[in-house]
Design a protein around this motif. Structure first.
Motif, PDB file in Angstrom:
ATOM      1  N   ASP A 117      43.078  49.884  25.416  1.00  0.00           N
ATOM      2  CA  ASP A 117      44.361  50.570  25.647  1.00  0.00           C
ATOM      3  C   ASP A 117      44.994  51.069  24.350  1.00  0.00           C
ATOM      4  O   ASP A 117      46.222  51.085  24.210  1.00  0.00           O
ATOM      5  CB  ASP A 117      45.338  49.639  26.374  1.00  0.00           C
ATOM      6  CG  ASP A 117      44.738  49.070  27.649  1.00  0.00           C
ATOM      7  OD1 ASP A 117      44.027  49.809  28.346  1.00  0.00           O
ATOM      8  OD2 ASP A 117      44.974  47.868  27.934  1.00  0.00           O
ATOM      9  N   THR A 126      36.800  48.142  29.143  1.00  0.00           N
ATOM     10  CA  THR A 126      38.116  48.294  29.761  1.00  0.00           C
ATOM     11  C   THR A 126      37.987  48.319  31.275  1.00  0.00           C
ATOM     12  O   THR A 126      38.745  47.657  32.001  1.00  0.00           O
ATOM     13  CB  THR A 126      38.801  49.585  29.272  1.00  0.00           C
ATOM     14  OG1 THR A 126      39.021  49.511  27.866  1.00  0.00           O
ATOM     15  CG2 THR A 126      40.150  49.776  29.970  1.00  0.00           C
ATOM     16  N   ARG A 184      37.016  44.864  32.459  1.00  0.00           N
ATOM     17  CA  ARG A 184      38.174  43.970  32.345  1.00  0.00           C
ATOM     18  C   ARG A 184      39.124  44.163  33.517  1.00  0.00           C
ATOM     19  O   ARG A 184      39.599  43.198  34.125  1.00  0.00           O
ATOM     20  CB  ARG A 184      38.902  44.257  31.024  1.00  0.00           C
ATOM     21  CG  ARG A 184      40.185  43.460  30.831  1.00  0.00           C
ATOM     22  CD  ARG A 184      41.128  44.127  29.846  1.00  0.00           C
ATOM     23  NE  ARG A 184      41.616  45.416  30.320  1.00  0.00           N
ATOM     24  CZ  ARG A 184      42.556  46.125  29.716  1.00  0.00           C
ATOM     25  NH1 ARG A 184      43.096  45.680  28.591  1.00  0.00           N
ATOM     26  NH2 ARG A 184      42.954  47.285  30.208  1.00  0.00           N
ATOM     27  N   ASP A 185      39.405  45.425  33.833  1.00  0.00           N
ATOM     28  CA  ASP A 185      40.368  45.706  34.900  1.00  0.00           C
ATOM     29  C   ASP A 185      39.855  45.217  36.259  1.00  0.00           C
ATOM     30  O   ASP A 185      40.617  44.640  37.048  1.00  0.00           O
ATOM     31  CB  ASP A 185      40.659  47.206  34.950  1.00  0.00           C
ATOM     32  CG  ASP A 185      41.423  47.691  33.717  1.00  0.00           C
ATOM     33  OD1 ASP A 185      41.925  46.834  32.964  1.00  0.00           O
ATOM     34  OD2 ASP A 185      41.504  48.909  33.525  1.00  0.00           O
ATOM     35  N   VAL A 196      39.992  41.155  36.019  1.00  0.00           N
ATOM     36  CA  VAL A 196      41.342  40.583  35.968  1.00  0.00           C
ATOM     37  C   VAL A 196      42.093  40.841  37.269  1.00  0.00           C
ATOM     38  O   VAL A 196      42.715  39.932  37.833  1.00  0.00           O
ATOM     39  CB  VAL A 196      42.126  41.139  34.760  1.00  0.00           C
ATOM     40  CG1 VAL A 196      43.598  40.742  34.846  1.00  0.00           C
ATOM     41  CG2 VAL A 196      41.522  40.635  33.458  1.00  0.00           C
ATOM     42  N   GLU A 197      42.021  42.058  37.756  1.00  0.00           N
ATOM     43  CA  GLU A 197      42.733  42.368  38.995  1.00  0.00           C
ATOM     44  C   GLU A 197      42.140  41.586  40.166  1.00  0.00           C
ATOM     45  O   GLU A 197      42.873  41.140  41.051  1.00  0.00           O
ATOM     46  CB  GLU A 197      42.692  43.873  39.244  1.00  0.00           C
ATOM     47  CG  GLU A 197      43.547  44.658  38.245  1.00  0.00           C
ATOM     48  CD  GLU A 197      43.283  46.155  38.260  1.00  0.00           C
ATOM     49  OE1 GLU A 197      42.620  46.631  39.217  1.00  0.00           O
ATOM     50  OE2 GLU A 197      43.728  46.842  37.319  1.00  0.00           O
ATOM     51  N   GLN A 230      43.318  37.922  39.819  1.00  0.00           N
ATOM     52  CA  GLN A 230      44.725  37.835  40.213  1.00  0.00           C
ATOM     53  C   GLN A 230      44.857  37.924  41.730  1.00  0.00           C
ATOM     54  O   GLN A 230      45.679  37.235  42.338  1.00  0.00           O
ATOM     55  CB  GLN A 230      45.523  38.947  39.536  1.00  0.00           C
ATOM     56  CG  GLN A 230      45.678  38.744  38.043  1.00  0.00           C
ATOM     57  CD  GLN A 230      46.325  39.939  37.344  1.00  0.00           C
ATOM     58  OE1 GLN A 230      46.323  41.058  37.878  1.00  0.00           O
ATOM     59  NE2 GLN A 230      46.868  39.715  36.154  1.00  0.00           N
ATOM     60  N   GLU A 263      45.818  36.966  32.409  1.00  0.00           N
ATOM     61  CA  GLU A 263      46.416  38.179  31.862  1.00  0.00           C
ATOM     62  C   GLU A 263      45.328  39.105  31.330  1.00  0.00           C
ATOM     63  O   GLU A 263      44.263  38.651  30.920  1.00  0.00           O
ATOM     64  CB  GLU A 263      47.392  37.830  30.738  1.00  0.00           C
ATOM     65  CG  GLU A 263      48.585  37.001  31.191  1.00  0.00           C
ATOM     66  CD  GLU A 263      49.525  36.657  30.043  1.00  0.00           C
ATOM     67  OE1 GLU A 263      49.251  37.103  28.898  1.00  0.00           O
ATOM     68  OE2 GLU A 263      50.507  35.942  30.277  1.00  0.00           O
ATOM     69  N   LYS A 264      45.623  40.397  31.321  1.00  0.00           N
ATOM     70  CA  LYS A 264      44.672  41.347  30.758  1.00  0.00           C
ATOM     71  C   LYS A 264      44.641  41.196  29.241  1.00  0.00           C
ATOM     72  O   LYS A 264      45.674  41.290  28.582  1.00  0.00           O
ATOM     73  CB  LYS A 264      45.065  42.782  31.110  1.00  0.00           C
ATOM     74  CG  LYS A 264      44.724  43.191  32.524  1.00  0.00           C
ATOM     75  CD  LYS A 264      44.985  44.673  32.749  1.00  0.00           C
ATOM     76  CE  LYS A 264      44.592  45.071  34.165  1.00  0.00           C
ATOM     77  NZ  LYS A 264      44.824  46.520  34.416  1.00  0.00           N
ATOM     78  N   LYS A 323      44.106  42.148  25.318  1.00  0.00           N
ATOM     79  CA  LYS A 323      44.191  43.338  24.481  1.00  0.00           C
ATOM     80  C   LYS A 323      42.895  43.585  23.716  1.00  0.00           C
ATOM     81  O   LYS A 323      42.647  44.700  23.261  1.00  0.00           O
ATOM     82  CB  LYS A 323      45.335  43.196  23.472  1.00  0.00           C
ATOM     83  CG  LYS A 323      46.731  43.241  24.055  1.00  0.00           C
ATOM     84  CD  LYS A 323      47.754  43.180  22.929  1.00  0.00           C
ATOM     85  CE  LYS A 323      49.176  43.300  23.443  1.00  0.00           C
ATOM     86  NZ  LYS A 323      50.166  43.246  22.327  1.00  0.00           N
ATOM     87  N   VAL A 364      37.785  36.982  29.145  1.00  0.00           N
ATOM     88  CA  VAL A 364      38.970  36.802  29.970  1.00  0.00           C
ATOM     89  C   VAL A 364      39.200  35.296  30.089  1.00  0.00           C
ATOM     90  O   VAL A 364      38.307  34.555  30.497  1.00  0.00           O
ATOM     91  CB  VAL A 364      38.782  37.446  31.355  1.00  0.00           C
ATOM     92  CG1 VAL A 364      39.914  37.044  32.288  1.00  0.00           C
ATOM     93  CG2 VAL A 364      38.712  38.970  31.220  1.00  0.00           C
ATOM     94  N   CYS A 422      41.032  32.473  31.846  1.00  0.00           N
ATOM     95  CA  CYS A 422      41.620  32.320  33.169  1.00  0.00           C
ATOM     96  C   CYS A 422      41.981  30.864  33.443  1.00  0.00           C
ATOM     97  O   CYS A 422      41.144  29.975  33.244  1.00  0.00           O
ATOM     98  CB  CYS A 422      40.632  32.824  34.218  1.00  0.00           C
ATOM     99  SG  CYS A 422      41.190  32.664  35.933  1.00  0.00           S
TER     100      CYS A 422
END
Length: 388
Positions: free
Chosen positions: A215, A300, A303-304, A307-308, A311, A318-319, A321, A326, A328
């Motif tokens: 990001d 990226t 990761r998305d 993580v999503e 969750q 959390e995502k 940086k 990850v 958890c």
């Protein structure tokens, strides 16, 4: 004849990732389709231009001789130029840069240069196991600095006992962090320099993941901090940046006395990195850098998805940086090892228990983003049956 291993080896815990490999292979032998999110080994190939340069260099007979102990002058100059471009840090290649056979090798050997038996080394926990084991191998006494969520997974410098701080010879930090994926800002690094100067502590910064960020975030180098060159040495690896884990090539930069001490140890232990690999490393550092953008974009997306998905299963995460990890939290009331075993035995998913990195990692599990999005989604689908 009874053969007894040295006490230094008897003090070492089993190497975490070796045990994970054993458990993975045991389950795989039962015919289970394994999705391995455990050990952080990139699944992407080394960039083609780097491989091409290695082939050319390996065909040159001049590279077949013993290399220089501290590394090729050209490679050290290339590493110094990379630090200038990336972090605006000025380095003298001949004195402040040394070639490593991977950063793990350098981190493991560094305490041998500066730690006497009984010396205190402040090590983060949870952390990459080498910091602790290399301290023990050198006869030092590792003292843990707990990394907790409340403090952003940074060492709480104010909580370190003053007597321990005065007794400490070295402090190890690692940002972006493995396993927590936490990052450090300029304020923390400035306070770290001040703490090190006040207590005459050498700072060892493991910066293997500075280029694996998301990001638009650009991780800092400790060596950017005013005063860092007086107290510190920083280790960087081409393993994660350029998908060169098996090539074993890295470098350390920093205070000339610290770099020189490490070089003295290495001259007694190894004969340096293969020149052809260093030449390929120059190509990695100076050549086409588009592979880094591709790598960041790839991780990226992974990761998305992960993580999503986690969750969505109700897990606290959390995502990150940076890094391709990850961190958890386990389901409430569940130990790290228990959650890891359930993921492996019931879902065929390999992860790493947080407590394997140190006691403060209890109630966490580390996932590595080392499989494609499709397999990542399949892992999440398998986890639904756990009813977390």
């Amino acid at each position: 004849m009874e053969i007894i291993r040295a006490q230094r080896l008897q003090k070492l815990p089993p190497y975490l990732f070796k045990e994970i490999d054993r458990l993975r292979d045991e389950v795989r032998s039962q015919g289970v389709d394994i999705i391995d999110l455990g050990v952080g080994d990139p699944d992407q190939p080394t960039p083609a231009n780097v491989i091409k340069r290695l082939n050319e260099a390996a065909a040159d007979p001049s590279t077949h001789k013993y290399p220089a102990y501290s590394g090729m002058n050209r490679f050290r100059a290339s590493a110094a130029a990379w630090y200038k471009r990336r972090f605006d840090v000025d380095l003298v290649p001949e004195k402040e840069v040394i070639t490593l056979i991977g950063s793990k090798e350098g981190l493991a050997h560094f305490p041998l240069a500066f730690v006497n038996p009984g010396d205190v080394v402040l090590v983060p926990s949870p952390a990459y196991p080498v910091y602790n084991s290399s301290t023990i191998m050198a006869g030092g006494v590792p003292v843990e600095m707990p990394l907790t969520k409340d403090n952003g997974f940074l060492p709480d410098l104010a909580a370190i006992d003053p007597a321990t701080a005065k007794a400490a010879k070295i402090m190890v930090v690692n940002y972006p962090n493995n396993p927590t994926a936490a990052v450090a800002d300029a304020d923390f690094y400035q306070r770290l320099v001040e703490f090190a100067l006040a207590n005459s502590i050498i700072v060892v910064s493991d910066a293997a993941y500075t280029e694996m960020a998301f990001d638009g975030y650009k991780p800092l180098s400790f060596m950017q901090t005013p005063g860092a060159m007086e107290v510190g040495i920083e280790f960087h690896s081409l393993s994660k940046t350029y998908n060169m884990t098996g090539w074993r090539l890295g470098f350390a930069v920093g205070n000339a006395e610290l770099v020189g001490g490490l070089g003295q140890v290495k001259s007694q232990i190894d004969s340096g990195a293969f020149d052809a690999v260093q030449i390929a490393g120059i190509e990695a550092l100076e050549g086409d850098q588009s592979s880094l953008d591709d790598m960041r974009a790839l991780y990226t997306k992974r990761r998305d998805v992960l993580v999503e998905g986690l969750q969505g299963l109700g897990l606290e995460v959390e995502k990150p940086k940076a890094t391709f990890y990850v961190w958890c939290a386990t389901p409430k009331g569940m130990k790290s090892a228990d959650f890891t075993k359930r993921l492996l035995s019931e879902c065929g998913i390999v992860t790493t228990p947080g407590n394997g990195f140190g006691a403060p990692g209890e109630s966490y599990v580390r996932f590595a983003l080392t499989v494609d999005k499709t397999r990542m989604a399949e892992a999440l689908e398998r986890m639904k049956k756990l009813e977390l």
